[in-house]
Design a protein around this motif. Structure first.
Motif, PDB file in Angstrom:
ATOM      1  N   LEU A 186       0.827  -1.206   0.000  1.00 39.26           N
ATOM      2  CA  LEU A 186       0.000   0.000   0.000  1.00 39.26           C
ATOM      3  C   LEU A 186       0.863   1.260   0.000  1.00 39.26           C
ATOM      4  CD1 LEU A 186      -2.689  -1.086   2.628  1.00 39.26           C
ATOM      5  CD2 LEU A 186      -2.867  -1.138   0.127  1.00 39.26           C
ATOM      6  N   ARG A 187       2.101   1.122   0.457  1.00 38.77           N
ATOM      7  CA  ARG A 187       3.017   2.270   0.472  1.00 38.77           C
ATOM      8  C   ARG A 187       4.016   2.180  -0.679  1.00 38.77           C
ATOM      9  NH1 ARG A 187       3.242   0.245   5.643  1.00 38.77           N
ATOM     10  NH2 ARG A 187       5.474  -0.145   5.473  1.00 38.77           N
ATOM     11  N   ASN A 188       3.672   1.367  -1.715  1.00 39.23           N
ATOM     12  CA  ASN A 188       4.491   1.232  -2.921  1.00 39.23           C
ATOM     13  C   ASN A 188       5.846   0.569  -2.646  1.00 39.23           C
ATOM     14  OD1 ASN A 188       4.382   1.453  -5.682  1.00 39.23           O
ATOM     15  ND2 ASN A 188       5.202   3.542  -5.765  1.00 39.23           N
ATOM     16  N   ILE A 189       5.881  -0.316  -1.645  1.00 43.23           N
ATOM     17  CA  ILE A 189       7.087  -1.108  -1.379  1.00 43.23           C
ATOM     18  C   ILE A 189       6.752  -2.571  -1.624  1.00 43.23           C
ATOM     19  CG2 ILE A 189       8.785  -1.821   0.362  1.00 43.23           C
ATOM     20  CD1 ILE A 189       8.339   0.880   1.732  1.00 43.23           C
ATOM     21  N   LEU A 190       7.524  -3.218  -2.481  1.00 40.51           N
ATOM     22  CA  LEU A 190       7.273  -4.606  -2.840  1.00 40.51           C
ATOM     23  C   LEU A 190       8.213  -5.506  -2.047  1.00 40.51           C
ATOM     24  CD1 LEU A 190       7.093  -4.039  -6.719  1.00 40.51           C
ATOM     25  CD2 LEU A 190       5.217  -3.954  -5.067  1.00 40.51           C
ATOM     26  N   LEU A 191       7.645  -6.311  -1.147  1.00 38.90           N
ATOM     27  CA  LEU A 191       8.448  -7.166  -0.270  1.00 38.90           C
ATOM     28  C   LEU A 191       8.347  -8.627  -0.700  1.00 38.90           C
ATOM     29  CD1 LEU A 191      10.053  -7.805   2.382  1.00 38.90           C
ATOM     30  CD2 LEU A 191       7.835  -7.845   3.556  1.00 38.90           C
ATOM     31  N   TYR A 192       9.505  -9.257  -0.866  1.00 39.37           N
ATOM     32  CA  TYR A 192       9.569 -10.683  -1.180  1.00 39.37           C
ATOM     33  C   TYR A 192      10.531 -11.362  -0.204  1.00 39.37           C
ATOM     34  CZ  TYR A 192       8.386  -8.427  -5.660  1.00 39.37           C
ATOM     35  OH  TYR A 192       7.843  -7.636  -6.630  1.00 39.37           O
ATOM     36  N   GLY A 193      10.401 -12.676  -0.045  1.00 38.74           N
ATOM     37  CA  GLY A 193      11.330 -13.418   0.799  1.00 38.74           C
ATOM     38  C   GLY A 193      12.020 -14.532   0.027  1.00 38.74           C
ATOM     39  N   ILE A 194      13.238 -14.831   0.408  1.00 39.64           N
ATOM     40  CA  ILE A 194      13.958 -15.987  -0.153  1.00 39.64           C
ATOM     41  C   ILE A 194      14.555 -16.753   1.034  1.00 39.64           C
ATOM     42  CG2 ILE A 194      15.779 -16.791  -1.700  1.00 39.64           C
ATOM     43  CD1 ILE A 194      15.682 -14.109  -3.120  1.00 39.64           C
ATOM     44  N   ARG A 195      14.385 -18.064   1.058  1.00 42.09           N
ATOM     45  CA  ARG A 195      14.903 -18.851   2.158  1.00 42.09           C
ATOM     46  C   ARG A 195      15.929 -19.842   1.632  1.00 42.09           C
ATOM     47  NH1 ARG A 195      10.741 -21.122   6.648  1.00 42.09           N
ATOM     48  NH2 ARG A 195       9.740 -22.002   4.834  1.00 42.09           N
ATOM     49  N   LEU A 196      17.044 -19.954   2.309  1.00 44.43           N
ATOM     50  CA  LEU A 196      18.018 -20.995   1.941  1.00 44.43           C
ATOM     51  C   LEU A 196      18.680 -21.540   3.191  1.00 44.43           C
ATOM     52  CD1 LEU A 196      21.291 -19.542   0.375  1.00 44.43           C
ATOM     53  CD2 LEU A 196      19.816 -18.272   1.925  1.00 44.43           C
ATOM     54  N   HIS A 197      19.279 -22.716   3.050  1.00 39.37           N
ATOM     55  CA  HIS A 197      19.946 -23.362   4.172  1.00 39.37           C
ATOM     56  C   HIS A 197      21.420 -23.027   4.188  1.00 39.37           C
ATOM     57  CE1 HIS A 197      16.406 -26.049   4.699  1.00 39.37           C
ATOM     58  NE2 HIS A 197      16.785 -25.906   5.955  1.00 39.37           N
ATOM     59  N   GLN A 198      21.977 -22.956   5.419  1.00 39.10           N
ATOM     60  CA  GLN A 198      23.415 -22.751   5.528  1.00 39.10           C
ATOM     61  C   GLN A 198      24.163 -23.931   4.925  1.00 39.10           C
ATOM     62  OE1 GLN A 198      23.966 -21.836   9.645  1.00 39.10           O
ATOM     63  NE2 GLN A 198      24.161 -19.653   9.251  1.00 39.10           N
ATOM     64  N   PRO A 199      25.402 -23.685   4.527  1.00 38.21           N
ATOM     65  CA  PRO A 199      26.149 -24.700   3.769  1.00 38.21           C
ATOM     66  C   PRO A 199      26.266 -26.035   4.481  1.00 38.21           C
ATOM     67  CG  PRO A 199      27.577 -22.933   4.580  1.00 38.21           C
ATOM     68  CD  PRO A 199      26.187 -22.468   4.723  1.00 38.21           C
ATOM     69  N   GLU A 200      25.993 -27.079   3.767  1.00 39.70           N
ATOM     70  CA  GLU A 200      26.331 -28.418   4.225  1.00 39.70           C
ATOM     71  C   GLU A 200      27.539 -28.875   3.408  1.00 39.70           C
ATOM     72  OE1 GLU A 200      22.709 -31.159   5.702  1.00 39.70           O
ATOM     73  OE2 GLU A 200      22.390 -30.118   3.787  1.00 39.70           O
ATOM     74  N   ASP A 201      27.355 -28.877   2.103  1.00 37.99           N
ATOM     75  CA  ASP A 201      28.516 -29.151   1.264  1.00 37.99           C
ATOM     76  C   ASP A 201      28.697 -27.982   0.293  1.00 37.99           C
ATOM     77  OD1 ASP A 201      27.505 -30.230  -1.687  1.00 37.99           O
ATOM     78  OD2 ASP A 201      26.053 -30.479  -0.067  1.00 37.99           O
ATOM     79  N   PRO A 202      29.945 -27.709  -0.103  1.00 37.09           N
ATOM     80  CA  PRO A 202      30.261 -26.506  -0.889  1.00 37.09           C
ATOM     81  C   PRO A 202      29.513 -26.440  -2.220  1.00 37.09           C
ATOM     82  CG  PRO A 202      32.281 -27.620  -0.152  1.00 37.09           C
ATOM     83  CD  PRO A 202      31.145 -28.524   0.171  1.00 37.09           C
ATOM     84  N   GLU A 203      29.358 -27.593  -2.861  1.00 33.79           N
ATOM     85  CA  GLU A 203      28.730 -27.584  -4.173  1.00 33.79           C
ATOM     86  C   GLU A 203      27.270 -27.139  -4.071  1.00 33.79           C
ATOM     87  OE1 GLU A 203      27.895 -30.843  -7.581  1.00 33.79           O
ATOM     88  OE2 GLU A 203      29.671 -31.164  -6.332  1.00 33.79           O
TER      89      GLU A 203
END
Lengths: 439, 439
Positions: B391-408
Motif C-alpha cells: 500500500l506504500r508502494n514497497i514490494l516485499l519478497y522473501g527468499i529462504r536458503l539453508h546454511q552450507p552443508e557441502d560446498p557444491e
C-alpha cells in the motif's frame, strides 16, 4: 513534431499475431492462393550498433529465442512461400546454422553476405537464381515470373495477408513495397543548421519493408546498377525504378511492420510475443469435485484479469488438441502432496513434440485440506521436476492454497491464485521455476 | 527501407536516465546555468487511439505511474525550469489534478485545452503569460526574453543537457527544435499509389520535440496565425517561421526523445524505467558472520548478472543515504524465522518519506541453520507484512536458503538466490509480493 491524427490504423498491438505466431494454432487463418513460386531474401548482416548491445540485434534473444528465428517463422508458416534465404555476415554463418537447427527451420538457406546492405541482398537474389536453375534442370521446366520478397530480419511481425498483397502486386506491376504515414514532420535544413522549410506531410510516405519484385526485375536491377549504388544505396525500389523503369506499387502496411532498432524495441517485441502467449490457459481438473469448484471460481477471477481459462477434466480425446495448441497449462490437484499428475502432463507435452519456439508454462495448483500441514517436501520435489522441465523449454511453477474454511478467506485465496497465475503466465520468468507459491 | 548506417548515436538505452530519473540521486549531474526564466508547455490532450487502449496513452500506467507523471518529473528535476503547464482535455482536468497531488508534483499548473493540438498549445502559452503578468505585478519588474519549451507529454525521457541546449538556442535565435535523422526513406507517391521518386535522405531531417521559443516569438506566432493553422497545423516551428520570420536553430537529439505511440511503446518505456531501477541493491547484513559470508558470495554471483550489490552492516550514519537514494534493499537474516529486521527497514524507508515515484523492492533473505525445519509460519507473516507495505508502494519478497552443508550445494543455492534476486528486482511484480521463495 508528430501529428496525433495522421495514423488511421488504430490499435496495432492486439493484431500482432492474429492466429499464426500467437500459436492458438498453426493453421492458416484463411486460404490465400498464390499459384506462382515465391521466395524470400532476409538480409541479416546488420551489426546492431543502435541497440547498444554487443550482439547484433537480429541475434538478440526475445523470450529465449533469437529475433531472426521469430522472423523466419513468420515466413515459414506461410504455405505458399517456398524458401527463405538468410544473408548473414561471414562470421555469423555458423551461429545462423545453429539457429536453423535448434529451432527446426525447414525452408531456410544461409548465405554469406557482402560488405553493404545492397551487396548482401544481391547475393541473396543470386542464390535464389542458382536454386532455381537447379530446380529447372531437375524438373525440366521454366517458371516465370517468380516473385522475390525482400524483408528485414528485424521486423518479426509481418503477417500472411500483407505478404500476399505484396506478392500479388509484385507479380502484376514488377515491384511493390510497404509504406507507412510519416510519423514526424520532415524538414529541410540550411547548411548552417537552421530550418529552411517543412514538407507537406500528406504528399509523402515512409518506405518500409517488405518489398516484392519479380525475379527478373530485381535480378536485372542488380546486374545493371553501379558500384556506387551497391556501396551507398539503401532502397531497392529506387534501383528497380532507375534500372528497369519499374514504378513500384505502394501498399500501406500495418504499424506492426516496425523495425527493431533500439534496445527498447527488443522489450517491445518481447511484450508483443508475451501478450500473444498469455491470453488463455487450459485447466485440467481430473475427477475431483474440489478441483472443479476451484477451477470454476478461478475461471471467473482470471477472466477479470483478461486471462481466459478452458476447464477440462483431462487431455484425452478431442481435448488432446490443447497439447499441440495451448501455451499454458494449469493442473489442479487435491491429493496430498502428489506431483504425479503434473509429471504425467509433462510427459504428454513432450510426446506432443512441439517445436521449441516459445516456452510453455505449466502451473501446478495444489489445493490442500484445511487441516493439512504444508510440508516442505513438495517444495523440494517440484524444484527437481521444474529443473528438468526447463531444459525442454517448459516453465513449471506451483501454487498452494487451503480448501475453504470461511467464504471470505476462500474468495481472497482464489483471487490471489488468479493474480499469481496471470503474472506467471505473462512474465514467463525462468528464474522463478520450481517455486511453490502461497495463495 | 531503413539505413543501417544513418544513426551515429550508437547506444541509446544505457543513457536513458543518466542520473536523474534513474534515481541514483536527485542531485544535478552537472551544473548547467540558465540565468533567464524558462517554462514548459506540455500538450497532453491526445486521445491515444493508436495505442489500442481505452485510456489516452499519457495517462497509461508505466510501472504503476501515469506516463505524464514521468514526463513532468523529467522537467521538475531541472532546477532552472520554473513551471510546467500541462494542457489536458476538459474531461481529464480532474484526473490530472489527482495525478499532480498523488505524485507530489510541485511546478505544475493544469489548464484546459482546445479542440486541436495547436489550440491547446496556444492556451498553454497564454496561461504562462497570465502567470507572468501576475508575477510582474508582484515583483514590479519585467524580464524578457523568457523562453518557453514545448514538449510532448508522451516523450518521458528528455534529459537536462538537451533541454539546456534547446533553451539556450531559443534565447539566441528566437526558436529552436530537436531533429533526428530520418529512419526510413521518404518517398513521393503518384496519385495512383505508385512510387514517383524518393528523397535524398541526407538533405532532410525528422522534426521532433522538444522545441524552444522566446515567449515573444511563440506568443506573436499564435496571435497572427489563421484559424486554418490552428485547425490543421501541427508544427510550431513552421508558425514561427511564417509569422515571425524566425528560422529555428535545429539541434540533433538523442534517440530517447522517441514518442510513445503504440501499446508496444508503453512496454518499451517500462523496460527503460525498470532497467534504470534495477542496476544495484543495498544489502544489509547486521553483525552476523554467516550473513556476511552469504552477502559476499551473493555479491559476486549478482555481479555476473549485472546487478551491483553494496554490502553494509546497517543503515545508520553515512549509510543512511541509501534510504533516500537506493531503489532495492536486501535484508539478510540468520536468526530463526524473525521478520523484525525487515519490519525495522520498512519503518526506516517510510521515515525517509520518499516521493512515491517508483516502487521500491525489499527482499528478505532468510539463511536457515542446516537442521532448521522450514516452518510455514514465516510464510504467513511475511504475506501480512508485504500486503501492508504494498500500500506504500514497497514490494516485499522473501527468499529462504539453508546454511552450507557441502560446498557444491551451497554454490548452487547462492547462484539461485542471485538469479531470483535479479529477477525480482527487474520484474518488480506486484502479484508476487509476500512470497517466500526457496533457493
Amino acid at each position: 513534431m508528430e501529428d496525433e491524427r495522421s495514423d488511421p490504423d488504430g490499435p496495432s498491438h492486439p493484431r500482432a499475431f492474429p492466429g499464426g505466431e500467437a500459436g492458438r494454432s498453426e493453421r492458416q487463418p484463411c486460404e490465400l492462393r498464390v499459384d506462382f513460386p515465391v521466395s524470400v531474401v532476409l538480409p541479416a548482416g546488420g551489426t546492431g550498433e543502435r541497440t547498444g548491445l554487443s550482439t547484433p540485434k537480429q541475434f538478440c534473444s526475445v523470450l529465449g529465442r533469437p529475433l531472426i528465428s521469430v522472423t523466419v517463422q513468420a515466413f515459414e508458416r506461410v504455405s505458399w512461400i517456398q524458401s527463405v534465404v538468410v544473408v548473414v555476415a561471414k562470421e555469423n554463418m555458423e551461429l545462423m546454422m545453429d539457429i536453423v537447427q535448434r529451432f527446426q527451420h525447414r525452408k531456410v538457406r544461409v548465405v554469406a553476405g557482402g560488405s553493404t546492405r545492397h551487396r548482401s541482398i544481391c547475393k541473396g537474389v543470386l542464390a535464389l537464381g542458382e536454386e532455381e536453375e537447379e530446380e529447372e534442370e531437375e524438373e525440366g521446366e521454366e517458371e516465370r515470373p517468380k516473385v522475390v520478397i525482400i524483408h528485414d530480419a528485424v521486423r518479426p511481425f509481418v503477417e500472411e495477408d500483407f505478404l500476399y498483397k505484396i506478392a500479388m502486386a509484385a507479380k502484376e506491376h514488377g515491384a511493390s513495397g510497404a509504406i507507412r504515414p510519416l510519423v514526424s514532420t520532415v524538414i529541410a535544413t540550411t547548411s548552417e543548421g537552421f530550418l529552411d522549410h517543412s514538407l507537406e506531410r500528406g504528399r509523402y510516405r515512409a518506405s518500409e519493408m517488405p518489398q516484392g519484385f519479380t525475379y527478373s526485375v530485381i535480378h536485372r536491377a542488380y546486374q545493371r546498377c553501379t558500384e556506387s549504388d551497391l556501396e551507398f544505396g539503401t532502397e531497392c525500389l529506387h534501383l528497380a525504378l532507375q534500372y528497369c523503369g519499374t514504378n513500384a506499387k505502394l501498399i500501406e502496411g500495418p504499424p506492426t511492420l516496425w523495425k527493431v532498432t533500439y534496445k527498447r524495441d527488443l522489450a517491445a517485441a518481447e511484450s508483443i510475443i508475451k501478450e500473444s502467449l498469455s491470453g488463455s490457459a487450459c485447466v485440467i481438473v481430473g475427477g475431483s469435485a474440489g478441483a472443479v469448484t476451484l477451477a470454476d471460481a478461478l475461471q471467473e477471477a482470471a477472466a477479470a484479469l483478461d486471462l481466459e481459462l478452458d476447464v477440462v477434466s483431462d487431455l484425452t480425446g478431442d481435448n488432446g488438441r490443447y497439447l499441440s495448441e495451448e501455451f499454458n497449462f494449469i493442473q489442479v490437484s487435491v491429493t496430498g502432496s502428489c506431483l504425479s499428475e503434473v509429471k504425467s502432463l509433462l510427459v504428454d507435452l513432450e510426446a506432443a513434440n512441439r517445436a521449441p519456439l516459445h516456452p510453455l508454462v505449466v502451473i501446478w495448483i495444489h489445493l490442500c485440506r484445511p487441516d493439512e500441514v504444508m510440508t516442505p517436501e513438495p517444495a523440494a520435489s517440484i524444484m527437481d521436476v521444474a529443473s528438468a522441465a526447463k531444459l525442454r523449454n517448459i516453465l513449471l511453477y506451483g501454487i498452494r492454497l487451503h480448501q475453504p474454511e470461511d467464504p471470505e478467506r476462500w474468495e481472497r485465496s482464489v483471487s490471489r491464485v488468479a493474480e499469481i497465475t496471470a503474472a506467471l503466465v505473462r512474465e514467463r520468468s525462468p528464474a522463478l521455476v520450481g517455486q511453490l507459491l502461497q495463495a
